[in-house]
Design an enzyme around this catalytic site. Structure first.
Site, short mmCIF file in Angstrom:
data_model
loop_
_atom_site.label_atom_id
_atom_site.label_comp_id
_atom_site.label_asym_id
_atom_site.label_seq_id
_atom_site.Cartn_x
_atom_site.Cartn_y
_atom_site.Cartn_z
N LYS A 22 32.88 -45.75 -110.83
CA LYS A 22 32.35 -45.04 -111.46
C LYS A 22 32.91 -43.36 -112.08
O LYS A 22 32.22 -43.91 -113.60
CB LYS A 22 30.97 -44.90 -110.29
CG LYS A 22 29.93 -44.08 -111.00
CD LYS A 22 28.64 -43.53 -110.54
CE LYS A 22 29.26 -42.19 -109.51
NZ LYS A 22 28.29 -41.20 -110.01
N ASN A 23 33.08 -43.16 -111.57
CA ASN A 23 33.62 -41.24 -112.42
C ASN A 23 34.50 -42.21 -113.35
O ASN A 23 34.68 -41.23 -114.09
CB ASN A 23 33.89 -41.07 -111.09
CG ASN A 23 32.63 -40.61 -109.65
OD1 ASN A 23 32.04 -40.59 -110.93
ND2 ASN A 23 33.46 -39.64 -109.18
N ARG A 92 24.18 -36.89 -113.74
CA ARG A 92 25.33 -35.79 -114.03
C ARG A 92 25.98 -36.35 -114.83
O ARG A 92 27.02 -35.24 -115.68
CB ARG A 92 26.10 -35.77 -112.83
CG ARG A 92 26.87 -34.37 -112.82
CD ARG A 92 27.01 -32.67 -112.94
NE ARG A 92 27.80 -31.90 -113.28
CZ ARG A 92 27.77 -31.14 -113.86
NH1 ARG A 92 26.39 -30.66 -113.78
NH2 ARG A 92 28.49 -29.80 -113.76
N CYS A 116 22.83 -35.88 -108.51
CA CYS A 116 22.53 -35.46 -106.82
C CYS A 116 22.30 -33.94 -107.06
O CYS A 116 23.43 -33.24 -107.53
CB CYS A 116 24.25 -36.30 -106.05
SG CYS A 116 24.33 -37.71 -105.82
N ARG A 121 25.90 -26.57 -109.26
CA ARG A 121 26.37 -27.69 -110.48
C ARG A 121 25.79 -27.11 -112.08
O ARG A 121 25.69 -27.55 -112.59
CB ARG A 121 25.66 -29.57 -110.62
CG ARG A 121 25.38 -29.69 -108.94
CD ARG A 121 25.59 -31.33 -109.13
NE ARG A 121 27.63 -31.54 -109.31
CZ ARG A 121 26.79 -33.01 -108.89
NH1 ARG A 121 26.42 -34.04 -108.74
NH2 ARG A 121 28.25 -33.05 -109.72
N PRO A 122 26.60 -25.85 -111.42
CA PRO A 122 26.30 -24.96 -113.57
C PRO A 122 27.67 -25.91 -114.27
O PRO A 122 28.31 -26.62 -113.79
CB PRO A 122 26.69 -23.94 -112.94
CG PRO A 122 27.70 -23.93 -112.11
CD PRO A 122 27.05 -25.59 -110.91
N ILE A 123 27.72 -25.78 -115.65
CA ILE A 123 28.57 -26.60 -117.12
C ILE A 123 29.20 -24.93 -117.79
O ILE A 123 29.38 -25.67 -118.73
CB ILE A 123 27.71 -27.40 -117.57
CG1 ILE A 123 26.28 -25.96 -117.86
CG2 ILE A 123 26.64 -28.27 -117.25
CD1 ILE A 123 25.58 -27.14 -119.42
N ASP A 124 28.71 -23.98 -117.00
CA ASP A 124 29.68 -22.84 -117.52
C ASP A 124 31.21 -22.90 -118.12
O ASP A 124 31.53 -22.14 -118.86
CB ASP A 124 29.67 -21.57 -116.74
CG ASP A 124 30.24 -21.66 -115.13
OD1 ASP A 124 30.08 -23.21 -114.61
OD2 ASP A 124 31.19 -21.15 -115.02
N LEU A 125 31.74 -23.82 -117.38
CA LEU A 125 33.57 -23.90 -117.86
C LEU A 125 33.48 -24.64 -118.48
O LEU A 125 34.04 -24.52 -119.61
CB LEU A 125 33.86 -24.97 -116.17
CG LEU A 125 34.23 -23.76 -114.95
CD1 LEU A 125 34.35 -24.56 -113.83
CD2 LEU A 125 35.53 -22.70 -115.36
N ASP A 304 33.41 -36.37 -102.54
CA ASP A 304 32.54 -37.51 -102.49
C ASP A 304 33.09 -38.49 -101.06
O ASP A 304 32.31 -39.44 -100.81
CB ASP A 304 33.32 -38.51 -103.69
CG ASP A 304 32.73 -38.23 -104.97
OD1 ASP A 304 31.39 -36.90 -104.86
OD2 ASP A 304 32.96 -38.56 -105.71
N VAL A 326 33.83 -27.83 -102.33
CA VAL A 326 33.53 -27.93 -103.46
C VAL A 326 32.17 -27.70 -103.99
O VAL A 326 32.14 -27.35 -104.43
CB VAL A 326 34.14 -29.75 -103.63
CG1 VAL A 326 34.45 -30.03 -105.12
CG2 VAL A 326 35.60 -29.76 -103.14
N ARG A 396 23.13 -46.06 -107.36
CA ARG A 396 23.87 -45.56 -108.67
C ARG A 396 25.52 -45.11 -108.31
O ARG A 396 26.04 -44.98 -109.51
CB ARG A 396 23.61 -43.15 -108.25
CG ARG A 396 21.91 -42.99 -109.45
CD ARG A 396 21.80 -41.97 -109.56
NE ARG A 396 23.09 -41.14 -109.94
CZ ARG A 396 23.53 -40.12 -109.40
NH1 ARG A 396 23.82 -39.18 -108.18
NH2 ARG A 396 25.33 -39.70 -109.96
#
Ligand code: UD1
Length: 415
Positions: A22-23, A92, A116, A121-125, A304, A326, A396
């Site tokens: 999936k990933n 995500r 999830c 779960r920020p997206i700053d990076l 995971d 994590v 999912r």
């Protein structure tokens, strides 16, 4: 609303064939936007996440022809720089569209991603990396607008080896002007798979799978046929299913190198594991011992797999401690496991799991994907009947989970 219903199952026995990852599938599907022409992607898992990605790609102008686990995706035309909030907010992985759209359309409007509820779960990076490559960023209510006439190579140091940020920045860099260096990059196998897909298309990427990745921008990418890697987390979940029922079996279509942290832990716990070129066999018929686990970026123990091992440690001898480093909120399954008779105490980012519990079936709810898988595992060895709601979370990430477990002897049905 469907439920998964499980009766206590015998020791599982037999072979299971692993799905595609999936990933790995999600960023590779998004990356097809970068090519004018038809890519063929094989070994795709058919999951709600991949179906949602298909829908988004079609909404952006991709012409898709999907046949079982193969998708032909033709992006000769990409005619929009944004997809609807309804589609994007479902998972995500939708944020992977940011860099391909920005590169191809010179702008992208991306809804803040869903997925999830396992942490902030920020997206700053991701955004800091895009900014270093010359993108202008405007944050609206629930979305981000990105603009850049031509992305430029940059030296980017990630504060944390984020999987998604590393993948987004690789996709941003392959057609950018000049050289990009990503330091403290994530090294997960899915990143190497994305890089291999792009390299096959003509991208110049060095060092994927290490903490420093160098990318030299090229003028264009050519469409290819590519088969994605197998799903190490699905494989690890099935290994845990054999382990929790004291069973033995074989997981086929896997790359054992990707599963090293999981096989090492199961071996430490007393399982007999044989590793072959593309399959792993496990014999857990001896009672297993507890172990301590700390989740880490690859090649450490995968976050995971943390929930599945939480269930497994309820059945082993002794007390196990799991430290989740994590994600800050990845213990949603613990309350549900305790409802089934587990004795698990959470203290900050650690959970203390008392073993040798005789779990008993109960009505429980999957609150996230891997947490849902842990409840399925617990249900396999719990006395009586377990009913799991929130099945959409499990769908999912697992293709035909109940059918595959039934094929090795589990009493499990989707109702
Ligand atoms: C991916 C996987 C997910 C897996 C995770 C870690 C996909 C679709 N999902 O998620 O299954 O659990 O890697 O292996 O591939 N972070 C920031 N800022 C950012 C990005 C991340 O602070 O901009 C933090 C996160 O909050 C988290 C940590 O970094 O604490 C790891 O996140 P990341 O590696 O980015 O995970 P995802 O790519 O979202």
């Amino acid at each position: 609303m469907s439920e998964i219903v499980i009766q206590k199952s015998p020791a599982l026995c037999g072979n299971i064939i692993c799905q595609g990852s999936k990933n790995a599938a999600l960023p590779i599907l998004a990356a097809t936007i970068l090519t004018e022409g038809k890519n063929t992607i094989k070994n795709l898992p058919r999951l709600t996440d991949t179906e949602n990605m298909f829908e988004i790609l079609a909404a952006l102008g991709g012409v898709l022809n999907i046949n079982v686990n193969t998708a032909e995706i033709d992006f000769t035309n990409c005619n929009s720089h944004f997809a609807s909030y309804e589609l994007m907010s479902k998972f995500r992985g939708s944020f992977f569209l940011a860099s391909p759209l920005l590169s191809r359309m010179k702008r992208a409007r991306i809804s803040m991603p869903g997925g999830c509820p396992i942490g902030n779960r920020p997206i700053d990076l991701h955004l800091k990396g895009f900014a270093a490559m010359g993108a202008e960023i405007e944050k609206g209510h629930g979305y981000v607008d990105l603009y850049c006439e031509k992305l430029k190579g940059a030296k980017i140091y990630l504060d944390f080896p984020s999987v998604g940020a590393t993948e987004n920045l690789i996709m941003a860099a392959v057609l950018a002007e000049g050289e990009t260096i990503i330091e403290n990059a994530a090294a997960e196998p899915e990143i190497t798979d994305l890089a291999n897909f792009l390299i096959k298309q003509g991208a110049k990427i060095h060092g994927a799978g290490s903490d420093t990745i160098k990318i030299y921008g090229v003028k264009q990418l050519e469409p290819v046929t590519y088969s994605i890697i197998s799903d190490r987390i699905e494989a690890g979940t099935f290994m845990s299913a054999f382990a929790i029922t004291g069973g033995k079996g074989k997981i086929e279509n896997v790359n054992p190198v990707h599963l090293k942290p999981v096989t090492a832990k199961l071996t430490e716990m007393g399982a007999d594991i044989d590793v072959h070129r593309n399959y792993i066999s496990i014999d857990a018929s001896r009672h297993l011992f507890s172990a301590n686990i700390k989740t880490l970026p690859f090649p450490g123990f995968p976050t995971d797999m943390q929930a599945q091992f939480s269930a497994l440690l309820c059945e082993t001898d002794g007390t196990g401690i799991i430290v989740e480093t994590v994600f800050e909120n990845r213990f949603l399954h613990i309350g549900e496991l305790n409802r089934m008779g587990a004795n698990i105490r959470i203290d900050g980012r650690s959970s203390f799991i008392e073993g040798n519990k005789r779990l008993s079936g109960a009505k429980v709810s999957a609150m996230d994907l891997r947490g849902g898988a842990s409840l399925v595992l617990a249900g396999l060895c719990a006395e009586g009947e377990t009913r799991i709601s929130g099945v959409h979370h499990i769908k999912r990430g697992y293709e035909n989970l109940c059918g595959k477990l039934r094929s090795v002897g589990a009493n499990i049905f989707l109702e």
